[in-house]
Design an enzyme around this catalytic site. Structure first.
Site, PDB file in Angstrom:
ATOM      1  N   GLU A 132       7.563 -19.182 -10.728  1.00  0.00           N
ATOM      2  CA  GLU A 132       8.551 -18.261 -11.304  1.00  0.00           C
ATOM      3  C   GLU A 132       9.785 -18.228 -10.411  1.00  0.00           C
ATOM      4  O   GLU A 132       9.695 -18.508  -9.223  1.00  0.00           O
ATOM      5  CB  GLU A 132       7.989 -16.826 -11.371  1.00  0.00           C
ATOM      6  CG  GLU A 132       6.859 -16.642 -12.350  1.00  0.00           C
ATOM      7  CD  GLU A 132       6.248 -15.254 -12.243  1.00  0.00           C
ATOM      8  OE1 GLU A 132       6.806 -14.391 -11.538  1.00  0.00           O
ATOM      9  OE2 GLU A 132       5.204 -15.048 -12.862  1.00  0.00           O
TER      10      GLU A 132
ATOM     11  N   LYS B 138      12.292 -16.524  -8.012  1.00  0.00           N
ATOM     12  CA  LYS B 138      12.287 -15.336  -7.144  1.00  0.00           C
ATOM     13  C   LYS B 138      13.676 -14.711  -7.241  1.00  0.00           C
ATOM     14  O   LYS B 138      14.658 -15.271  -6.765  1.00  0.00           O
ATOM     15  CB  LYS B 138      11.953 -15.700  -5.702  1.00  0.00           C
ATOM     16  CG  LYS B 138      11.832 -14.463  -4.798  1.00  0.00           C
ATOM     17  CD  LYS B 138      11.214 -14.833  -3.457  1.00  0.00           C
ATOM     18  CE  LYS B 138      10.757 -13.618  -2.666  1.00  0.00           C
ATOM     19  NZ  LYS B 138      11.831 -12.847  -2.066  1.00  0.00           N
TER      20      LYS B 138
ATOM     21  N   ARG C 139      12.563  -4.401  -6.425  1.00  0.00           N
ATOM     22  CA  ARG C 139      11.315  -4.334  -7.199  1.00  0.00           C
ATOM     23  C   ARG C 139      11.247  -3.020  -7.974  1.00  0.00           C
ATOM     24  O   ARG C 139      11.548  -1.961  -7.414  1.00  0.00           O
ATOM     25  CB  ARG C 139      10.143  -4.404  -6.212  1.00  0.00           C
ATOM     26  CG  ARG C 139       8.755  -4.468  -6.832  1.00  0.00           C
ATOM     27  CD  ARG C 139       8.467  -5.870  -7.283  1.00  0.00           C
ATOM     28  NE  ARG C 139       7.109  -6.059  -7.729  1.00  0.00           N
ATOM     29  CZ  ARG C 139       6.140  -6.577  -6.996  1.00  0.00           C
ATOM     30  NH1 ARG C 139       6.359  -6.904  -5.738  1.00  0.00           N
ATOM     31  NH2 ARG C 139       4.943  -6.774  -7.494  1.00  0.00           N
TER      32      ARG C 139
ATOM     33  N   ARG D  85       9.535   0.218  -5.177  1.00  0.00           N
ATOM     34  CA  ARG D  85       8.373  -0.350  -4.499  1.00  0.00           C
ATOM     35  C   ARG D  85       7.621   0.722  -3.697  1.00  0.00           C
ATOM     36  O   ARG D  85       6.435   0.630  -3.505  1.00  0.00           O
ATOM     37  CB  ARG D  85       8.904  -1.456  -3.591  1.00  0.00           C
ATOM     38  CG  ARG D  85       7.891  -2.194  -2.844  1.00  0.00           C
ATOM     39  CD  ARG D  85       8.589  -3.428  -2.311  1.00  0.00           C
ATOM     40  NE  ARG D  85       7.873  -3.955  -1.183  1.00  0.00           N
ATOM     41  CZ  ARG D  85       8.035  -5.162  -0.708  1.00  0.00           C
ATOM     42  NH1 ARG D  85       8.904  -5.979  -1.264  1.00  0.00           N
ATOM     43  NH2 ARG D  85       7.353  -5.589   0.318  1.00  0.00           N
TER      44      ARG D  85
ATOM     45  N   GLU E 201      11.766  -7.115 -11.377  1.00  0.00           N
ATOM     46  CA  GLU E 201      12.842  -6.998 -10.409  1.00  0.00           C
ATOM     47  C   GLU E 201      14.096  -6.578 -11.177  1.00  0.00           C
ATOM     48  O   GLU E 201      14.350  -7.077 -12.269  1.00  0.00           O
ATOM     49  CB  GLU E 201      13.036  -8.382  -9.765  1.00  0.00           C
ATOM     50  CG  GLU E 201      13.886  -8.397  -8.534  1.00  0.00           C
ATOM     51  CD  GLU E 201      13.116  -8.189  -7.224  1.00  0.00           C
ATOM     52  OE1 GLU E 201      11.939  -7.763  -7.255  1.00  0.00           O
ATOM     53  OE2 GLU E 201      13.714  -8.443  -6.173  1.00  0.00           O
TER      54      GLU E 201
ATOM     55  N   PHE F 225       8.144  -9.584 -14.664  1.00  0.00           N
ATOM     56  CA  PHE F 225       7.271 -10.728 -14.405  1.00  0.00           C
ATOM     57  C   PHE F 225       5.782 -10.396 -14.467  1.00  0.00           C
ATOM     58  O   PHE F 225       4.953 -11.258 -14.247  1.00  0.00           O
ATOM     59  CB  PHE F 225       7.624 -11.422 -13.081  1.00  0.00           C
ATOM     60  CG  PHE F 225       7.770 -10.525 -11.888  1.00  0.00           C
ATOM     61  CD1 PHE F 225       6.664  -9.924 -11.320  1.00  0.00           C
ATOM     62  CD2 PHE F 225       9.021 -10.319 -11.316  1.00  0.00           C
ATOM     63  CE1 PHE F 225       6.799  -9.106 -10.214  1.00  0.00           C
ATOM     64  CE2 PHE F 225       9.172  -9.496 -10.209  1.00  0.00           C
ATOM     65  CZ  PHE F 225       8.051  -8.890  -9.653  1.00  0.00           C
TER      66      PHE F 225
ATOM     67  N   ARG G 107      -1.240  -7.862   0.039  1.00  0.00           N
ATOM     68  CA  ARG G 107      -0.422  -9.035   0.342  1.00  0.00           C
ATOM     69  C   ARG G 107      -1.396 -10.202   0.475  1.00  0.00           C
ATOM     70  O   ARG G 107      -1.781 -10.590   1.562  1.00  0.00           O
ATOM     71  CB  ARG G 107       0.337  -8.809   1.651  1.00  0.00           C
ATOM     72  CG  ARG G 107       1.471  -9.774   1.863  1.00  0.00           C
ATOM     73  CD  ARG G 107       2.208  -9.466   3.154  1.00  0.00           C
ATOM     74  NE  ARG G 107       3.098  -8.323   3.076  1.00  0.00           N
ATOM     75  CZ  ARG G 107       4.256  -8.302   2.413  1.00  0.00           C
ATOM     76  NH1 ARG G 107       4.661  -9.377   1.763  1.00  0.00           N
ATOM     77  NH2 ARG G 107       4.993  -7.231   2.401  1.00  0.00           N
TER      78      ARG G 107
ATOM     79  N   LYS H  26       5.439 -16.706  -1.617  1.00  0.00           N
ATOM     80  CA  LYS H  26       6.879 -16.958  -1.715  1.00  0.00           C
ATOM     81  C   LYS H  26       7.081 -18.275  -0.998  1.00  0.00           C
ATOM     82  O   LYS H  26       6.555 -18.456   0.104  1.00  0.00           O
ATOM     83  CB  LYS H  26       7.741 -15.866  -1.107  1.00  0.00           C
ATOM     84  CG  LYS H  26       7.036 -14.954  -0.175  1.00  0.00           C
ATOM     85  CD  LYS H  26       7.918 -13.870   0.333  1.00  0.00           C
ATOM     86  CE  LYS H  26       7.141 -13.152   1.416  1.00  0.00           C
ATOM     87  NZ  LYS H  26       7.735 -12.080   2.068  1.00  0.00           N
TER      88      LYS H  26
HETATM   89  P1  AMP Z   1       9.596 -10.362   0.000  1.00  0.00           P
HETATM   90  O1  AMP Z   1      10.359  -9.097  -0.295  1.00  0.00           O
HETATM   91  O2  AMP Z   1      10.391 -11.417   0.681  1.00  0.00           O
HETATM   92  O3  AMP Z   1       8.236 -10.056   0.607  1.00  0.00           O
HETATM   93  O4  AMP Z   1       9.250 -11.025  -1.400  1.00  0.00           O
HETATM   94  C1  AMP Z   1       8.489 -10.387  -2.371  1.00  0.00           C
HETATM   95  C2  AMP Z   1       9.419  -9.682  -3.312  1.00  0.00           C
HETATM   96  O5  AMP Z   1      10.112 -10.614  -4.123  1.00  0.00           O
HETATM   97  C3  AMP Z   1       8.701  -8.826  -4.313  1.00  0.00           C
HETATM   98  O6  AMP Z   1       8.348  -7.578  -3.803  1.00  0.00           O
HETATM   99  C4  AMP Z   1       9.736  -8.698  -5.416  1.00  0.00           C
HETATM  100  O7  AMP Z   1      10.602  -7.602  -5.141  1.00  0.00           O
HETATM  101  C5  AMP Z   1      10.569  -9.956  -5.287  1.00  0.00           C
HETATM  102  N1  AMP Z   1      10.439 -10.865  -6.428  1.00  0.00           N
HETATM  103  C6  AMP Z   1      11.482 -11.482  -7.025  1.00  0.00           C
HETATM  104  N2  AMP Z   1      11.074 -12.247  -8.027  1.00  0.00           N
HETATM  105  C7  AMP Z   1       9.718 -12.125  -8.107  1.00  0.00           C
HETATM  106  C8  AMP Z   1       8.719 -12.689  -8.957  1.00  0.00           C
HETATM  107  N3  AMP Z   1       9.011 -13.558  -9.943  1.00  0.00           N
HETATM  108  N4  AMP Z   1       7.425 -12.326  -8.712  1.00  0.00           N
HETATM  109  C9  AMP Z   1       7.111 -11.468  -7.726  1.00  0.00           C
HETATM  110  N5  AMP Z   1       8.012 -10.914  -6.900  1.00  0.00           N
HETATM  111  C10 AMP Z   1       9.315 -11.240  -7.080  1.00  0.00           C
END
Ligand code: AMP
Length: 552
Positions: free
Chosen positions: A251, A253, A258, A274, A303, A343, A414, A420
């Protein structure tokens, strides 16, 4: 339960250092809590309201100091309390050291004696304090707190002060409480964990464990309107994902914030951050969009992104100008438009979907939402993932997410089911020294480019290190072909040798030792990022930089 008993037992927990013993003490406290169980459970975590409720006590240090000073009598001022705090380092020790009993007469009622403070009463009063709002609320809060402190013995005062300032810190975290509920009421830890994930309410889960046992806990369901923790991601590579699951759901990102959207046609749609705070008022477009599109009760995960007039993403900072905003929402709406990219779907039309595989949840999401769903690519090829990533970056997104298509939704975890894509360690700027003509539809275009690193002190010589074909759009291939054609200096079959003039910035997953190329290295899964128009071949990365990146 009297609050002083709670405080004494909590003090014993704080004095204990062995984890198992701590869990047992907390389990014992829960087992003896009787009808106060939900409150005792929350207070042991230092909470007055469950995590999903947006209410907060909103008591700052100075308000607490003022209440303590008043309870300590005319000779103590709020500044004195602050001074003592500077010495003691924590508010509990200060509250315990003050002679709050001196004022007890003020709070005496009934037959002239002092009713002991109970856990239930502390809970009631703190909730009243949380509800105090508007003009005069400061004074009312001081008054409530003063009332509690005057009736507290020293150990009770220690924990009251800490609870009020959200500094419980007795070494009891959510994991301990989970284990203690399991131990106290003889239910499996995983069952407690699961019920906690779904309800986010430690007090209610403890009561259910005691009253209904494991089956009761298994029956807990999501409630539309009450947020759950968001599932989180770890970092990982495309190769990890393909290696672990075979098939990978890819998907985009999105670079936004969130949100969890709770929609019930009978009630007002709510949007949570979040951290499970309500951000409904700040994001009217999201509410309007979901109200328009969805006609069954549903919980959506997604998001919120800022978009320009064409619907293309704007930087993350723009979303922040909208998120959590309480004033001027309508004016800001004109300046920064936001949209939902959903998503996941946790609940639809009376059915919880947490345990369903991702792909089924996604199907449900598409069927109830129609538009606004982030597109998903299912693939078992690292190359395809790299291509999807290049396209996402090209379109201005943050990157890609890799998800296990079979995985359940695990709130607050997590885990390894969502990855990611790790950003490339560092990109390399490499010189294009060769290419291959494409096939079929791309026969008139150069398709694959041979990349070379500069040989240090090599007098303009280069050593090949890999080939890149991924991440280049047809349009760009046409332009690159035009650009490279005059630089072709040998041709053999589909292969051409190109004069070293153009520098590509490339990403990759790893640099491996390999006999295939002159450099002795090969890039794993190279991906085109950009043409470095600003760099000449002499400024391209050298072999010694590659050595350094591989740690050699
Ligand atoms: P991080 O904040 O770097 O830990 O990355 C995870 C965050 O990416 C999630 O909490 C979401 O806010 C964001 N995110 C963006 N696109 C997506 C997606 N397609 N699926 C899940 N999380 C996503």
């Amino acid at each position: 339960m009297e609050f002083s008993e709670f405080a004494d037992r909590v003090a014993a927990v704080e004095a204990e250092t062995a984890d198992l013993e701590i869990t047992s003490l907390v389990a014992g406290l829960f087992a003896d809590a009787g009808s106060d169980l939900p409150v005792v459970v929350r207070l042991s975590l230092g909470r007055v309201v469950p995590a999903w409720e947006s209410t907060t006590l909103d008591v700052g240090p100075s308000l607490c100091h003022e209440a303590l000073a008043r309870a300590a009598g005319p000779n103590v001022t709020a500044d004195d309390v602050a001074d003592r705090l500077a010495d003691a380092g924590e508010i509990g020790a200060v509250a315990e050291s003050l002679d709050l009993g001196g004022q007890r007469g003020l709070a005496a009622f009934g037959d002239g004696g002092i009713d002991p403070l109970t856990v239930a009463e502390v809970d009631d009063r703190l909730r009243a304090l949380a509800a105090a709002d508007g003009a005069g609320s400061h004074d009312r809060k001081v008054e409530e707190l003063f009332g509690l402190f005057t009736r507290a013995d020293p150990v009770s005062a220690r924990y009251l002060a800490r609870i009020v300032l959200d500094e419980m810190r007795i070494g009891v975290g959510e994991g301990t409480v989970r284990d203690a509920i399991a131990e106290a009421f003889d239910v499996p830890v995983e069952t407690v964990e699961r019920a906690l994930q779904v309800t986010n309410d430690y007090g209610a889960v403890a009561v259910r464990a005691r009253e209904e046992g494991p089956t009761g806990l298994e029956d807990v369901t999501l409630t539309v309107g009450r947020p759950v923790r968001a599932m989180l991601a770890q970092t990982g590579t495309a190769a990890d994902a393909v290696g672990s699951w075979g098939s990978v759901a890819v998907e985009t990102k999105f670079d936004g914030a969130r949100v969890q959207v709770h929609h019930d046609p009978e009630r007002e749609t709510a949007v949570f951050s979040r951290n499970m705070e309500s951000v409904t008022a700040a994001l009217p477009e999201v509410v309007e969009f979901v109200d328009r599109e969805v006609d069954v009760p549903a919980i959506l995960d997604g998001e919120v992104v800022a978009v320009d007039d064409d619907g293309d993403p704007r930087p993350f900072q723009e979303v922040l100008r909208r998120f959590r905003r309480k004033h001027d929402v309508e004016r800001m709406r004109e300046e920064v438009a936001v949209e939902l990219r959903a998503f996941d779907c946790l609940h639809a039309d009376g059915t919880d979907l947490l345990d369903d595989p991702l792909l089924d949840r996604r199907d449900r999401l598409t069927s109830i939402l129609g538009t606004g769903v982030s597109p998903l690519t299912l693939t078992d090829e690292v190359e395809t993932i790299a291509g999807r990533e290049a396209a996402a970056l090209d379109a201005g997104h943050e990157g890609i997410m890799l998800k296990n298509p079979e995985s359940a939704y695990t709130p607050g975890k997590r885990g390894r089911n969502w990855l990611k894509r790790k950003p490339d360690v560092e990109t390399l700027d490499l010189v294009v020294t060769g290419a291959e003509w494409g096939e079929g539809r791309r026969a008139n275009h150069l398709g694959t480019f041979l990349l070379s690193a500069r040989i240090d002190d090599g007098d303009g010589e280069f050593a090949s290190i890999g080939k890149v074909a991924t991440g280049i759009t047809d349009e760009r291939l046409a332009a690159l072909t035009e650009r490279f054609e005059p630089l072709i200096n040998e041709e053999e079959g589909a292969d051409v040798v190109i004069d070293p003039e153009v520098v590509f910035e490339v990403g990759y997953e790893e640099i491996q030792s390999s006999p295939t190329y002159e450099s002795g290295y090969a890039l794993r899964f190279p991906r085109f990022v950009a043409v470095r128009e600003d760099k000449s071949p002499e400024e391209a990365d050298s072999l010694s930089r590659v050595d350094r990146l591989t740690g050699e």
